[in-house]
Design a protein around this motif. Structure first.
Motif, PDB file in Angstrom:
ATOM      1  N   PHE A  70      10.748 -32.606   0.790  1.00  0.00           N
ATOM      2  CA  PHE A  70       9.801 -31.550   1.200  1.00  0.00           C
ATOM      3  C   PHE A  70       8.588 -31.573   0.243  1.00  0.00           C
ATOM      4  O   PHE A  70       8.771 -31.233  -0.823  1.00  0.00           O
ATOM      5  CB  PHE A  70      10.387 -30.231   1.609  1.00  0.00           C
ATOM      6  CG  PHE A  70       9.377 -29.303   2.170  1.00  0.00           C
ATOM      7  CD1 PHE A  70       9.222 -29.232   3.339  1.00  0.00           C
ATOM      8  CD2 PHE A  70       8.540 -28.438   1.107  1.00  0.00           C
ATOM      9  CE1 PHE A  70       8.000 -28.346   3.761  1.00  0.00           C
ATOM     10  CE2 PHE A  70       7.656 -27.525   1.616  1.00  0.00           C
ATOM     11  CZ  PHE A  70       7.445 -27.447   2.839  1.00  0.00           C
ATOM     12  N   PRO A  71       7.378 -31.882   0.706  1.00  0.00           N
ATOM     13  CA  PRO A  71       6.981 -32.046   2.168  1.00  0.00           C
ATOM     14  C   PRO A  71       7.450 -33.378   2.505  1.00  0.00           C
ATOM     15  O   PRO A  71       7.294 -34.398   1.788  1.00  0.00           O
ATOM     16  CB  PRO A  71       5.569 -31.866   2.012  1.00  0.00           C
ATOM     17  CG  PRO A  71       4.894 -32.342   0.872  1.00  0.00           C
ATOM     18  CD  PRO A  71       6.129 -31.372  -0.086  1.00  0.00           C
ATOM     19  N   ALA A  72       7.506 -33.650   3.860  1.00  0.00           N
ATOM     20  CA  ALA A  72       7.958 -34.799   4.455  1.00  0.00           C
ATOM     21  C   ALA A  72       7.086 -35.586   5.381  1.00  0.00           C
ATOM     22  O   ALA A  72       7.197 -36.665   5.627  1.00  0.00           O
ATOM     23  CB  ALA A  72       9.289 -34.813   5.172  1.00  0.00           C
ATOM     24  N   GLY A  73       5.744 -34.844   5.316  1.00  0.00           N
ATOM     25  CA  GLY A  73       4.639 -35.518   6.121  1.00  0.00           C
ATOM     26  C   GLY A  73       4.576 -35.263   7.558  1.00  0.00           C
ATOM     27  O   GLY A  73       5.527 -34.866   8.366  1.00  0.00           O
ATOM     28  N   SER A  74       3.238 -35.206   7.924  1.00  0.00           N
ATOM     29  CA  SER A  74       3.000 -35.113   9.372  1.00  0.00           C
ATOM     30  C   SER A  74       1.530 -35.362   9.661  1.00  0.00           C
ATOM     31  O   SER A  74       0.855 -36.128   8.697  1.00  0.00           O
ATOM     32  CB  SER A  74       3.046 -33.352   9.915  1.00  0.00           C
ATOM     33  OG  SER A  74       2.852 -33.334  11.209  1.00  0.00           O
ATOM     34  N   SER A  75       0.850 -35.008  10.646  1.00  0.00           N
ATOM     35  CA  SER A  75      -0.526 -35.206  10.856  1.00  0.00           C
ATOM     36  C   SER A  75      -1.679 -34.112  10.421  1.00  0.00           C
ATOM     37  O   SER A  75      -0.934 -32.816  10.580  1.00  0.00           O
ATOM     38  CB  SER A  75      -0.728 -35.559  12.263  1.00  0.00           C
ATOM     39  OG  SER A  75      -0.537 -34.649  13.172  1.00  0.00           O
ATOM     40  N   ILE A  76      -2.770 -34.172  10.147  1.00  0.00           N
ATOM     41  CA  ILE A  76      -3.582 -33.267   9.603  1.00  0.00           C
ATOM     42  C   ILE A  76      -3.958 -32.592  11.323  1.00  0.00           C
ATOM     43  O   ILE A  76      -4.181 -31.395  11.182  1.00  0.00           O
ATOM     44  CB  ILE A  76      -4.969 -33.665   9.362  1.00  0.00           C
ATOM     45  CG1 ILE A  76      -4.676 -34.148   7.802  1.00  0.00           C
ATOM     46  CG2 ILE A  76      -6.008 -32.899   9.249  1.00  0.00           C
ATOM     47  CD1 ILE A  76      -5.886 -34.812   7.034  1.00  0.00           C
TER      48      ILE A  76
END
Length: 398
Positions: free
Chosen positions: A285-291
């Motif tokens: 964590f963090p594992a990522g996503s979109s802005i």
């Protein structure tokens, strides 16, 4: 509060700088991390990996614990439960604290067939049948798309492969937002949900105290910003996550800064933070996503409403109106248990109460610890007795 916002903003910029040093390329799982199935099998539990493709082409990875080694038989048709993580998180959330505490293991021990989703853009779901994750257009999505495209693909796949007619759903934070969006836009899916448990539910954000959420007020709006901001948000990288794990070890002079940053995001609760586990947690964590997903939450803060993404002037083309439509919560006829932390700075009790009043079949539950915060739902030292035992009882009662 203003100082906290800027402190969190500076921490965010430092992370982006580390990410830039480690390279823009978004690889699925850094080589230094144990694969998700190994995290499960090392404890003697069976693990499976499944992939499913959404209607708009995103290829998602799901992880499964089909049964517990403590069960008498592997042949029994077991009730299905689906676990959905929050923003910049992953399926690891549900197993990271081990068999004695983590919800996925406890559910398997309780006789459930446990499936764990990974939303588009996190480290396990960065593939598409046409688009490369190197392209900005790949990242042009919010949690709205995760709800109306990712969840239906996963739910239908699970029910088809298990032969079940419905499943139970447990979401944390964004995992609850995705659920509310789906059931509002595609109400037919209510029939496929036996019961939903919403941990730290997020729909309204009028009362949020989290600087992490409030930073979104600093972001410009409009079509131009949407175009240039189509990039990963807190992606999981070997260098940046590895440095976080190193900085947050007990005894380092930077350890207090790590814990304070987490507390400024989700609320303070020093007694329940397992500082020994923190470096391991921060490898995943963090594992990522979109802005865009993060920005969508900022729009909820500014509008005070639970509504679809605001595209600016493009709203006229997309929605036929200058403003985006509210999600119709009256469409949600699934039974819902809202489990709330009294000291959750992101998903506050006030906002959860407003949500309860607008959901036709929702019951409010507050965790029995006044200091309980947003991340305690996953990582608290006493998460089993404070939350997970309650989740099992709610699912069995419904």
């Amino acid at each position: 509060m203003r100082l906290a916002v800027w402190t969190t903003f500076l921490a965010f910029m430092c992370y982006l700088a580390m990410d830039a040093v480690s390279g823009r390329r978004n690889k699925n799982v850094p080589k230094s991390l144990s694969p998700m199935p190994k995290l499960i099998t090392q404890h003697g539990y069976p693990a499976e990996t499944h992939t499913v493709t959404t209607e708009d082409g995103y290829i998602l990875t799901m992880h499964r614990i089909p049964y517990s080694p403590k069960s008498n038989s592997t042949d029994t048709k077991r009730p299905v439960v689906f676990l959905q993580h929050g923003l910049i998180s992953s399926s690891v959330d549900w197993v990271i604290m081990g068999p004695d505490k983590s919800l996925a293991y406890l559910l398997a021990d309780g006789g459930y067939d446990v499936w764990m989703g990974n939303s588009r853009g996190n480290m396990y779901s960065t593939k598409h049948n046409k688009l490369s994750a190197m392209l900005p257009i790949f990242w042009s999505f919010s949690w709205h798309e995760m709800g109306v495209y990712d969840l239906p693909a996963e739910i239908d796949y699970i029910l088809t492969n298990t032969g079940q007619n419905d499943l139970s759903y447990v979401g944390h934070s964004m995992g609850t937002t995705m659920f509310f969006a789906l059931m509002s836009v595609k109400p037919d899916y209510n029939a496929k949900i036996r019961h939903m448990v919403a941990l730290a539910p997020v729909a309204f954000l009028r009362n949020t105290k989290s600087p992490f959420a409030s930073i979104t007020k600093l972001l410009p709006s409009g079509v131009l910003f949407d175009f240039v901001s189509n990039w990963p948000f807190f992606p999981n990288k070997k260098l940046s996550n590895g440095l976080l794990g190193t900085f947050c070890k007990i005894g380092t002079i930077t350890q207090s800064m790590c814990t304070n940053t987490l507390f400024q995001i989700g609320g303070f609760n020093t007694n329940q933070l397992n500082q020994t586990m923190l470096p391991t947690i921060l490898h995943y964590f963090p594992a990522g996503s979109s802005i865009k997903a993060w920005k969508h939450y900022g729009q909820l803060i500014n509008s005070g409403s639970f509504r679809q993404y605001d595209h600016g002037l493009v709203n006229l083309y997309k929605y036929g109106n200058l403003y985006p439509p509210d999600y119709n919560l009256d469409n949600i006829n699934s039974s819902v248990s809202l489990v709330v932390g009294a000291n959750d700075w992101l998903a506050t009790p006030e906002d959860a109460t407003q949500l309860q009043l607008q959901l036709p079949f929702a019951v409010y539950h507050e965790v029995g610890l006044p200091e309980f915060n947003h991340f305690d739902f996953l990582w608290a030292i006493d998460v089993k007795t404070l939350v997970n035992d309650k989740v099992l009882s709610l699912l069995k009662a419904n």
